[in-house]
Every structure is written in structure tokens, then in C-alpha cells.
Design a protein around this motif. Structure first.
Motif, short mmCIF file in Angstrom:
data_model
loop_
_atom_site.label_atom_id
_atom_site.label_comp_id
_atom_site.label_asym_id
_atom_site.label_seq_id
_atom_site.Cartn_x
_atom_site.Cartn_y
_atom_site.Cartn_z
N SER A 121 -8.41 -7.48 -21.91
CA SER A 121 -7.51 -8.64 -21.95
C SER A 121 -6.30 -8.41 -22.85
O SER A 121 -5.21 -8.93 -22.56
N TYR A 122 -6.44 -7.62 -23.92
CA TYR A 122 -5.29 -7.41 -24.79
C TYR A 122 -4.17 -6.64 -24.08
O TYR A 122 -3.01 -6.74 -24.47
N LEU A 123 -4.48 -5.91 -23.01
CA LEU A 123 -3.44 -5.18 -22.28
C LEU A 123 -2.63 -6.08 -21.36
O LEU A 123 -1.52 -5.73 -20.97
N LEU A 124 -3.17 -7.23 -21.03
CA LEU A 124 -2.48 -8.13 -20.09
C LEU A 124 -1.17 -8.66 -20.65
O LEU A 124 -0.25 -8.99 -19.90
N SER A 125 -1.05 -8.73 -21.96
CA SER A 125 0.18 -9.26 -22.55
C SER A 125 1.22 -8.17 -22.80
O SER A 125 2.35 -8.46 -23.16
N ARG A 126 0.86 -6.92 -22.58
CA ARG A 126 1.80 -5.81 -22.81
C ARG A 126 2.70 -5.59 -21.62
O ARG A 126 2.35 -5.87 -20.48
N GLN A 127 3.87 -5.03 -21.91
CA GLN A 127 4.82 -4.72 -20.87
C GLN A 127 4.38 -3.46 -20.14
O GLN A 127 3.88 -2.52 -20.75
N MET A 128 4.54 -3.47 -18.82
CA MET A 128 4.18 -2.30 -18.02
C MET A 128 5.17 -1.17 -18.29
O MET A 128 6.36 -1.42 -18.47
N PRO A 129 4.70 0.09 -18.32
CA PRO A 129 5.62 1.20 -18.47
C PRO A 129 6.48 1.33 -17.22
O PRO A 129 6.14 0.82 -16.16
N SER A 130 7.60 2.02 -17.35
CA SER A 130 8.48 2.19 -16.20
C SER A 130 7.75 3.00 -15.13
O SER A 130 6.85 3.77 -15.42
N ALA A 131 8.16 2.80 -13.89
CA ALA A 131 7.49 3.44 -12.77
C ALA A 131 7.98 4.86 -12.54
O ALA A 131 7.58 5.50 -11.59
N GLY A 132 8.84 5.36 -13.39
CA GLY A 132 9.36 6.71 -13.24
C GLY A 132 8.32 7.76 -13.55
O GLY A 132 7.14 7.48 -13.71
N VAL A 133 8.74 8.98 -13.65
CA VAL A 133 7.85 10.09 -13.96
C VAL A 133 7.38 9.94 -15.40
O VAL A 133 8.17 9.68 -16.30
N PRO A 134 6.08 10.09 -15.66
CA PRO A 134 5.59 9.95 -17.03
C PRO A 134 6.16 11.04 -17.92
O PRO A 134 6.50 12.12 -17.45
N PRO A 135 6.28 10.78 -19.21
CA PRO A 135 6.81 11.80 -20.10
C PRO A 135 5.92 13.03 -20.09
O PRO A 135 4.70 12.92 -20.04
N VAL A 136 6.53 14.19 -20.13
CA VAL A 136 5.80 15.44 -20.01
C VAL A 136 5.02 15.76 -21.28
O VAL A 136 3.95 16.34 -21.22
N THR A 137 5.50 15.34 -22.43
CA THR A 137 4.82 15.70 -23.68
C THR A 137 3.43 15.12 -23.73
O THR A 137 3.25 13.91 -23.82
N GLY A 138 2.45 15.98 -23.58
CA GLY A 138 1.06 15.56 -23.70
C GLY A 138 0.48 14.91 -22.47
O GLY A 138 -0.71 14.66 -22.42
N ALA A 139 1.29 14.64 -21.44
CA ALA A 139 0.79 13.91 -20.29
C ALA A 139 -0.25 14.71 -19.51
O ALA A 139 -1.12 14.14 -18.89
N TYR A 140 -0.17 16.02 -19.55
CA TYR A 140 -1.06 16.83 -18.73
C TYR A 140 -1.94 17.75 -19.56
O TYR A 140 -2.46 18.72 -19.07
N GLU A 141 -2.16 17.43 -20.81
CA GLU A 141 -3.03 18.23 -21.66
C GLU A 141 -4.46 18.37 -21.12
O GLU A 141 -5.04 19.44 -21.24
N PRO A 142 -5.04 17.34 -20.49
CA PRO A 142 -6.40 17.51 -19.98
C PRO A 142 -6.54 18.66 -18.99
O PRO A 142 -7.60 19.22 -18.85
N LEU A 143 -5.45 19.02 -18.29
CA LEU A 143 -5.53 20.14 -17.37
C LEU A 143 -5.85 21.43 -18.11
O LEU A 143 -6.52 22.31 -17.59
#
Length: 155
Positions: free
Chosen positions: A19-41
Motif C-alpha cells: 500500500s505504501y507504493l500506491l502513493s508514489r509517482q510512477m517512474p517514466s516509461a522510458g528505458v530504465p537507467p543502466v547503472t545497476g539495472a542488469y546486475e542480476p544477469l
């Protein structure tokens, strides 16, 4: 949510949002930032590729091109990375199909034809041949054995 486990083939698909996420602003629909976004790979390439394959829309093939594109790497780099993890793309897709097939066969209301199509086989006969190669029994026999043995038991 990108580290969530995805399960397909169920009658109902749901997810929960705290529920605490419902009040937050959605991130932009663009490409996610590259820094750290794909570390799980880097940590678990096989698990990451499993999630990518499972999340592909049903109209996209389980081919290395679309999967590599979703992982933001070239098909050759993906092949190299999977080779370093002692597997191949084909073996990974076969394993995903086998696991999904066994899970779907537990639901007797789903026809073998529907399972074959969900697993992206051209027809039920190709699915049956593949399943027999994986397990040594036909999908019908496997389903009968599972319902005879009861849930939670194996052959």
C-alpha cells in the motif's frame, strides 16, 4: 518487482502491491537507467534468462534473438554467457518447457493440445514426442500416474 517469481499456466494470475507504493509517482516509461539495472544477469545468468523467457509475450518465439534483446545483449554474448554457466540456450528452453509441461499436466482440465500450444509447439504430436524424450512416458501416462499417486508424489 523485477526480482519476483513469475508463474504461468495458472487459472488466475495476481500480484500484490504494498500500500505504501500506491502513493508514489510512477517512474517514466522510458528505458530504465543502466547503472545497476542488469546486475542480476552477472550473478545468475540462467535464472535471469529463465525469467526473460517466461515473461515474453505469447506471440514472440522463444528464440535467442528476442531473449538476447530483452537482456540487452547480443545473441552471441548471450551464448557465451550461457556457455560459461555450462548450458546452452536450447537446453535452457527445453528445461523450461519440461518444467512447465509437468506443472500444466497436473491440471486435468487443460487439454494436451492447449499445453502444446502454450509451450509453443506447432502441434500436439511434437509436444508428445518431446515429453516422451524427457520422461520416457507419454503426457497422458504421466498425467494418469500423477493423479494415481496423488499430489506431491512423483513417479
Amino acid at each position: 518487482f523485477w526480482r519476483s517469481n513469475l508463474y504461468f499456466g495458472n487459472r488466475i494470475a495476481t500480484f500484490e502491491i504494498p500500500s505504501y507504493l500506491l502513493s508514489r509517482q510512477m517512474p517514466s516509461a522510458g528505458v530504465p537507467p543502466v547503472t545497476g539495472a542488469y546486475e542480476p544477469l552477472d550473478e545468475n545468468i540462467v535464472g535471469a534468462i529463465r525469467h526473460i523467457v517466461a515473461s515474453l509475450p505469447t506471440d514472440r518465439a522463444w528464440a535467442i534473438g528476442p531473449v538476447a534483446e530483452a537482456a540487452r545483449m547480443s545473441p552471441r554474448t548471450l551464448q557465451r554467457r550461457l556457455n560459461e554457466a555450462n548450458t546452452t540456450f536450447s537446453a535452457l528452453v527445453e528445461d523450461i518447457r519440461m518444467s512447465a509441461a509437468m506443472s500444466m499436466l497436473a491440471d486435468t482440465s487443460v487439454t494436451l493440445r492447449d499445453i502444446a500450444l502454450k509451450l509453443r509447439y506447432t502441434d500436439q504430436a511434437n509436444f508428445t514426442r518431446a515429453f516422451r524424450r524427457w520422461t520416457g512416458v507419454s503426457p497422458q501416462s504421466y498425467r494418469r500416474q500423477q493423479t494415481t499417486n496423488g499430489p506431491g508424489r512423483t513417479m
